[in-house]
Design a protein around this motif. Sequence first.
Motif, PDB file in Angstrom:
ATOM      1  N   VAL A  80      38.320  37.330  43.963  1.00 60.56           N
ATOM      2  CA  VAL A  80      38.510  36.628  45.228  1.00 60.56           C
ATOM      3  C   VAL A  80      38.728  37.647  46.327  1.00 60.56           C
ATOM      4  CG1 VAL A  80      39.941  34.990  46.489  1.00 60.56           C
ATOM      5  CG2 VAL A  80      39.501  34.648  44.054  1.00 60.56           C
ATOM      6  N   SER A  81      37.854  37.691  47.308  1.00 58.64           N
ATOM      7  CA  SER A  81      37.981  38.682  48.373  1.00 58.64           C
ATOM      8  C   SER A  81      38.609  38.096  49.629  1.00 58.64           C
ATOM      9  CB  SER A  81      36.614  39.278  48.713  1.00 58.64           C
ATOM     10  OG  SER A  81      35.711  38.246  49.087  1.00 58.64           O
ATOM     11  N   ASP A  82      38.323  36.846  49.950  1.00 64.97           N
ATOM     12  CA  ASP A  82      38.871  36.219  51.158  1.00 64.97           C
ATOM     13  C   ASP A  82      40.165  35.518  50.786  1.00 64.97           C
ATOM     14  OD1 ASP A  82      39.415  35.109  53.537  1.00 64.97           O
ATOM     15  OD2 ASP A  82      37.583  33.903  53.687  1.00 64.97           O
ATOM     16  N   ARG A  83      41.242  36.265  50.708  1.00 63.89           N
ATOM     17  CA  ARG A  83      42.495  35.701  50.221  1.00 63.89           C
ATOM     18  C   ARG A  83      43.081  34.699  51.203  1.00 63.89           C
ATOM     19  NH1 ARG A  83      46.538  40.144  48.542  1.00 63.89           N
ATOM     20  NH2 ARG A  83      47.370  38.430  47.288  1.00 63.89           N
ATOM     21  N   ALA A  84      42.877  34.941  52.481  1.00 65.37           N
ATOM     22  CA  ALA A  84      43.512  34.077  53.473  1.00 65.37           C
ATOM     23  C   ALA A  84      42.943  32.665  53.439  1.00 65.37           C
ATOM     24  CB  ALA A  84      43.356  34.683  54.864  1.00 65.37           C
ATOM     25  N   ASN A  85      41.621  32.551  53.215  1.00 63.18           N
ATOM     26  CA  ASN A  85      40.972  31.239  53.305  1.00 63.18           C
ATOM     27  C   ASN A  85      40.707  30.596  51.954  1.00 63.18           C
ATOM     28  OD1 ASN A  85      40.810  31.399  56.161  1.00 63.18           O
ATOM     29  ND2 ASN A  85      39.064  32.806  55.946  1.00 63.18           N
ATOM     30  N   GLN A  86      40.953  31.310  50.873  1.00 62.18           N
ATOM     31  CA  GLN A  86      40.692  30.774  49.548  1.00 62.18           C
ATOM     32  C   GLN A  86      41.658  29.635  49.227  1.00 62.18           C
ATOM     33  OE1 GLN A  86      38.326  31.631  47.286  1.00 62.18           O
ATOM     34  NE2 GLN A  86      39.038  29.997  45.968  1.00 62.18           N
ATOM     35  N   ASP A  87      41.143  28.551  48.686  1.00 64.13           N
ATOM     36  CA  ASP A  87      41.986  27.469  48.189  1.00 64.13           C
ATOM     37  C   ASP A  87      42.550  27.908  46.847  1.00 64.13           C
ATOM     38  OD1 ASP A  87      43.265  25.228  47.372  1.00 64.13           O
ATOM     39  OD2 ASP A  87      41.483  23.946  47.270  1.00 64.13           O
ATOM     40  N   ARG A  88      43.742  28.506  46.852  1.00 68.64           N
ATOM     41  CA  ARG A  88      44.292  29.153  45.665  1.00 68.64           C
ATOM     42  C   ARG A  88      44.654  28.142  44.583  1.00 68.64           C
ATOM     43  NH1 ARG A  88      44.778  34.206  47.403  1.00 68.64           N
ATOM     44  NH2 ARG A  88      45.536  34.867  45.370  1.00 68.64           N
ATOM     45  N   SER A  89      44.892  26.908  44.975  1.00 66.38           N
ATOM     46  CA  SER A  89      45.292  25.917  43.981  1.00 66.38           C
ATOM     47  C   SER A  89      44.153  25.551  43.052  1.00 66.38           C
ATOM     48  CB  SER A  89      45.820  24.657  44.692  1.00 66.38           C
ATOM     49  OG  SER A  89      44.774  24.065  45.448  1.00 66.38           O
ATOM     50  N   LEU A 149      42.830  38.956  37.252  1.00 72.61           N
ATOM     51  CA  LEU A 149      41.844  39.653  38.084  1.00 72.61           C
ATOM     52  C   LEU A 149      40.791  38.694  38.625  1.00 72.61           C
ATOM     53  CD1 LEU A 149      41.364  42.853  35.894  1.00 72.61           C
ATOM     54  CD2 LEU A 149      42.533  42.711  38.107  1.00 72.61           C
ATOM     55  N   ASP A 150      40.321  37.773  37.781  1.00 68.95           N
ATOM     56  CA  ASP A 150      39.303  36.826  38.228  1.00 68.95           C
ATOM     57  C   ASP A 150      39.815  35.919  39.335  1.00 68.95           C
ATOM     58  OD1 ASP A 150      37.491  37.883  36.490  1.00 68.95           O
ATOM     59  OD2 ASP A 150      37.636  36.288  34.991  1.00 68.95           O
ATOM     60  N   ALA A 151      41.145  35.710  39.350  1.00 69.90           N
ATOM     61  CA  ALA A 151      41.724  34.877  40.406  1.00 69.90           C
ATOM     62  C   ALA A 151      42.007  35.663  41.670  1.00 69.90           C
ATOM     63  CB  ALA A 151      43.011  34.224  39.892  1.00 69.90           C
ATOM     64  N   GLY A 152      41.818  37.000  41.612  1.00 74.33           N
ATOM     65  CA  GLY A 152      42.041  37.824  42.792  1.00 74.33           C
ATOM     66  C   GLY A 152      43.353  38.568  42.791  1.00 74.33           C
ATOM     67  N   GLY A 153      44.075  38.568  41.657  1.00 70.23           N
ATOM     68  CA  GLY A 153      45.369  39.243  41.581  1.00 70.23           C
ATOM     69  C   GLY A 153      45.240  40.682  41.126  1.00 70.23           C
ATOM     70  N   SER A 154      46.361  41.257  40.748  1.00 67.07           N
ATOM     71  CA  SER A 154      46.412  42.665  40.365  1.00 67.07           C
ATOM     72  C   SER A 154      47.067  42.846  39.003  1.00 67.07           C
ATOM     73  CB  SER A 154      47.193  43.486  41.395  1.00 67.07           C
ATOM     74  OG  SER A 154      46.535  43.494  42.645  1.00 67.07           O
ATOM     75  N   ILE A 155      46.551  43.804  38.255  1.00 61.15           N
ATOM     76  CA  ILE A 155      47.129  44.235  36.987  1.00 61.15           C
ATOM     77  C   ILE A 155      47.481  45.714  37.129  1.00 61.15           C
ATOM     78  CG2 ILE A 155      46.679  44.665  34.537  1.00 61.15           C
ATOM     79  CD1 ILE A 155      47.022  41.730  35.131  1.00 61.15           C
ATOM     80  N   LEU A 156      48.689  46.058  36.713  1.00 70.07           N
ATOM     81  CA  LEU A 156      49.176  47.428  36.816  1.00 70.07           C
ATOM     82  C   LEU A 156      49.541  47.942  35.435  1.00 70.07           C
ATOM     83  CD1 LEU A 156      51.594  46.773  39.814  1.00 70.07           C
ATOM     84  CD2 LEU A 156      49.491  48.077  39.949  1.00 70.07           C
ATOM     85  N   LEU A 157      49.009  49.108  35.076  1.00 68.46           N
ATOM     86  CA  LEU A 157      49.362  49.775  33.819  1.00 68.46           C
ATOM     87  C   LEU A 157      49.652  51.240  34.114  1.00 68.46           C
ATOM     88  CD1 LEU A 157      46.450  48.008  33.044  1.00 68.46           C
ATOM     89  CD2 LEU A 157      47.496  48.400  30.822  1.00 68.46           C
ATOM     90  N   VAL A 158      50.541  51.846  33.340  1.00 69.13           N
ATOM     91  CA  VAL A 158      50.769  53.281  33.491  1.00 69.13           C
ATOM     92  C   VAL A 158      49.762  54.027  32.629  1.00 69.13           C
ATOM     93  CG1 VAL A 158      53.203  53.028  34.049  1.00 69.13           C
ATOM     94  CG2 VAL A 158      52.523  53.299  31.669  1.00 69.13           C
ATOM     95  N   GLU A 159      49.366  55.207  33.079  1.00 70.73           N
ATOM     96  CA  GLU A 159      48.283  55.916  32.407  1.00 70.73           C
ATOM     97  C   GLU A 159      48.652  56.385  31.015  1.00 70.73           C
ATOM     98  OE1 GLU A 159      47.089  59.392  34.532  1.00 70.73           O
ATOM     99  OE2 GLU A 159      49.142  59.967  35.035  1.00 70.73           O
ATOM    100  N   SER A 160      49.950  56.467  30.699  1.00 72.20           N
ATOM    101  CA  SER A 160      50.362  56.869  29.357  1.00 72.20           C
ATOM    102  C   SER A 160      50.514  55.698  28.406  1.00 72.20           C
ATOM    103  CB  SER A 160      51.695  57.618  29.437  1.00 72.20           C
ATOM    104  OG  SER A 160      52.710  56.792  30.002  1.00 72.20           O
ATOM    105  N   ASP A 161      50.224  54.481  28.863  1.00 73.38           N
ATOM    106  CA  ASP A 161      50.428  53.301  28.009  1.00 73.38           C
ATOM    107  C   ASP A 161      49.425  53.276  26.858  1.00 73.38           C
ATOM    108  OD1 ASP A 161      50.382  50.441  27.068  1.00 73.38           O
ATOM    109  OD2 ASP A 161      51.882  50.277  28.649  1.00 73.38           O
ATOM    110  N   PRO A 162      49.892  53.066  25.627  1.00 76.35           N
ATOM    111  CA  PRO A 162      48.973  53.003  24.480  1.00 76.35           C
ATOM    112  C   PRO A 162      47.908  51.923  24.605  1.00 76.35           C
ATOM    113  CG  PRO A 162      51.267  53.156  23.736  1.00 76.35           C
ATOM    114  CD  PRO A 162      51.306  52.929  25.217  1.00 76.35           C
ATOM    115  N   LEU A 163      48.162  50.931  25.443  1.00 75.77           N
ATOM    116  CA  LEU A 163      47.205  49.845  25.581  1.00 75.77           C
ATOM    117  C   LEU A 163      45.857  50.340  26.090  1.00 75.77           C
ATOM    118  CD1 LEU A 163      47.074  46.771  25.198  1.00 75.77           C
ATOM    119  CD2 LEU A 163      47.787  46.516  27.580  1.00 75.77           C
ATOM    120  N   LEU A 164      45.874  51.375  26.913  1.00 72.07           N
ATOM    121  CA  LEU A 164      44.615  51.892  27.449  1.00 72.07           C
ATOM    122  C   LEU A 164      43.768  52.580  26.377  1.00 72.07           C
ATOM    123  CD1 LEU A 164      45.819  53.245  30.900  1.00 72.07           C
ATOM    124  CD2 LEU A 164      44.246  51.346  30.506  1.00 72.07           C
TER     125      LEU A 164
END
Length: 910
Positions: A558-567, A756-771
Amino acid sequence: MSPASLPLASVSRLPAPGDNVAIAIRRLEAGTVLPLADGTRALPHTVLEGHRFAVKPIAVGEPLLSWGLPFGFAVTAIAPGDYVCNDSMLTALAVRQLGQVSLPARGNFRDADEPFQLDERLIHAAPPVAPADPARTFSGYKRAGGRGVGTRNVIVILGTSSRTASFARQLTARLQPLARVHPSLDGIVAIAHTEGGGTGEPNNTLEILRALAGFMVHPNVGAVLAVDYGVEPVTNARLREFMLARGYPLDAVPHHFLSLRNGLAAGLAEGERLVRGWLPVVSAALRTEEPLSHLRIALQCGGSDAFSGVSGNPLAGALVHETIRHGGAGVLTEIDETMGAESYLLKNVRDLATARAFMGKLDAFREKLAWHGLTPESNPSAGNKFRGLYNIALKSLGAVHKKDPRTRLDHIIDYAEPHHAPGFALMNGPGNDLEGIAGQVGCGCNLILFVTGNGSITNFPFVPTLKITTTTRRHELLIREMDINAGRYLDGEPFEKVAADAFELLIATASGKKSKGEHAGHSQVSLWRNWAQTDTSRLAELRARVAPDGKPLVAGAVSDRANQDRSTIGPALSLFRAPEDRFATERVALVLPTSLCSTQIARLAAARLNEKQLGRAQGISRFVGFTHTEGCGFGGDTMYQLLHRTYRGYLTHPNVVAALLLEHGCEKVPNDVLRHHFTAAGVPTAQFGFASVQLDGGIEKVLAKIEAWFTEKLAALPPAAPAVADLGALSLALLTAAPVAQPTATALATIARAVLDAGGSILLVESDPLLAQAAFRSALLGAAAPHATLAYGEPLQQPGLHVVASESEHFVENLTGLAGNGAHLALTVVSGHAQQGHPLLPVIQAAEPTERGRVAGDDIDLFLSGDAPTDATELLRWITAVAQRERTPASMAQGFVDFQLTRGLLGLTT
């Protein structure tokens, strides 16, 4: 008509008769006329209080002298009356709010940075201090097993590593009612620290073990409970083995090593049972008259100013000299704060071997600095320079006067090394006040003399601290926090009278009279923090690193966050509107301490305001104040940058609706510096409050100021604006404490993709085993390799998938950085035991199904099933419920939270 000149002695002090620069004892305005070497002269510039001006002509290349020793060399001809300044001091003053001040455009001297060279021919064995007659006594607790004599009688709850820090605090809080009903007990106190709780062997293991071992057998300790999980790099078993192998009298103190194998609640109950069992024995201890030879006095300074070496430090030195005359001991540390003043210390030294040992410690410390790209000039803080200590030589020349010139330097010891010999010892340790104090207490010091120019309010939990102010003005400003006014000497009282009065207070305090700090009821602990480098092999590579560009690896859909119908995207969330088209999951008021010494006051402020329920009418859910160990006594530009951006991240966090910065007043990142940084970063500072423990007059006054500011600020806030949003409104941090199974990696990838598909953010640290998990990485990045897109603590500007350059493998340090990045909440998968949560950031903790029986179910939020779709659905329910304040994660509900900033790869204690 020319203005009359002022007597030089009425406006300045010469530390030694032959000095060619004087210290201004008050602010001298430009144009002030003084009688100087070549006649009267009007000062060409304003000279700030504590700063220096020339009293004799100084030619280019000649040394500038204080205490008869050089701290710099003139780079231009300096005339009598000229403001003496170097470039670094002028840079530090440039960001200060000084009013109408006329300062020189550039420095007129360079630092005296040539290392001292020992001329062994000049070392002569000195005689010991003459004994006192008659010898005096104090009233103390005589301990069995050769532990010495205590000045206090306490029960200690020791978090063996950083992983049990919050447990130690929680158990101590739970036990306070017991402490209050036993008047012969001086307290039940927590030792919660930052070390030994990472994932690998730390470089400071010996320093940790020696300090903790010394705490356990300290004469002020009536009983001690050491708490771990049993899986950390530094454990109870390792500590016990260390103590037994080195002959610590462990059996002479009631103690127990408790490992949390059955969960936090069971651990709290067991800890309380053990302490209750000790109470009759510990509270039965009585004071007896003991010789002063049992006093071991730690000498420290913090928030030093130009008068520290003229009044406060000489007074502390005189008190220790008198103690040594009675057979006691003094322990000085802050090894880097002797650099530039070596010749003073070696004028009165036991023998050549002691001199060589001293020089060896200096060389080793310089080498450690070099590993991290630092020099001794990394030590002086912004507060030091503001108060007239322009460089390390000048700071050291004053600091070493905590050793009286009559006192012989007898011993050189390692950090927290057990020390029982009488005389004067120099302990290898850093310039950071509290990290040094921990070592001094670990070596057996049972009383602390703390000299402070600015008015440092620090205290140690179980050893009384007498704080000595250098000037009457600062003493009166902080009258409820300071114990001894060395400024009486500057005001004209005989030094001998000031010292005699202070010595009586020292004996009374050792005998049980409470210090001002003990009455205030706050304290801090910090061990010598770990250092990342052990040689210079990576220095060039680390210095050449390019800062992340802030662009996400995967942008939200989602790029147009202001006008997107988030619901319409994903589950609907009931959130709050926040500035800049952002959303908040909670409305919080923040008291942000800029340094270690203001953290306890920030915590007190938040607790008081929560008790008063201030801001509830405006939708404020709570006040938050952090405790941490940074902002003082560190070196390295990377650490300054890290603190600047991380503090900015917290102040502008979407959940923070009102924030105040609380400085101690003498740290390396004071409020004025932060104002300057925020302005440069485009952040308006008028929205924040600013308060200073020292400049606002002490604890009670600054607490009142904080309350008044928040009362006015919150009353002006618009009402809370509820808003319906979706997952795209969230910034979600993902952490894993160990490698996860493939189904779990798939479930986490599913959640990340939904956000991410909804336009949000995911944060991971570079040392996390998940990567490193193929199932996770391929689902989000395909074949692309992950790389850091955000610096530690850097506020995110563009939504999407971000990898954070963490520079740490420590769980709490990474969590602290992620909150600065702007995460609303965190989801983590733990192994072996629950992790500590975060005071601002809700942390959802899950565990693999194989962890049943190893991880206490009450300490985490859920066990996973091992089926990826099922687990993704259940985790999403948790995220939704926590974001909407319908559920509170276990760590936050139980109060098992912690906050700690990383030092990174090049940060180092100085």
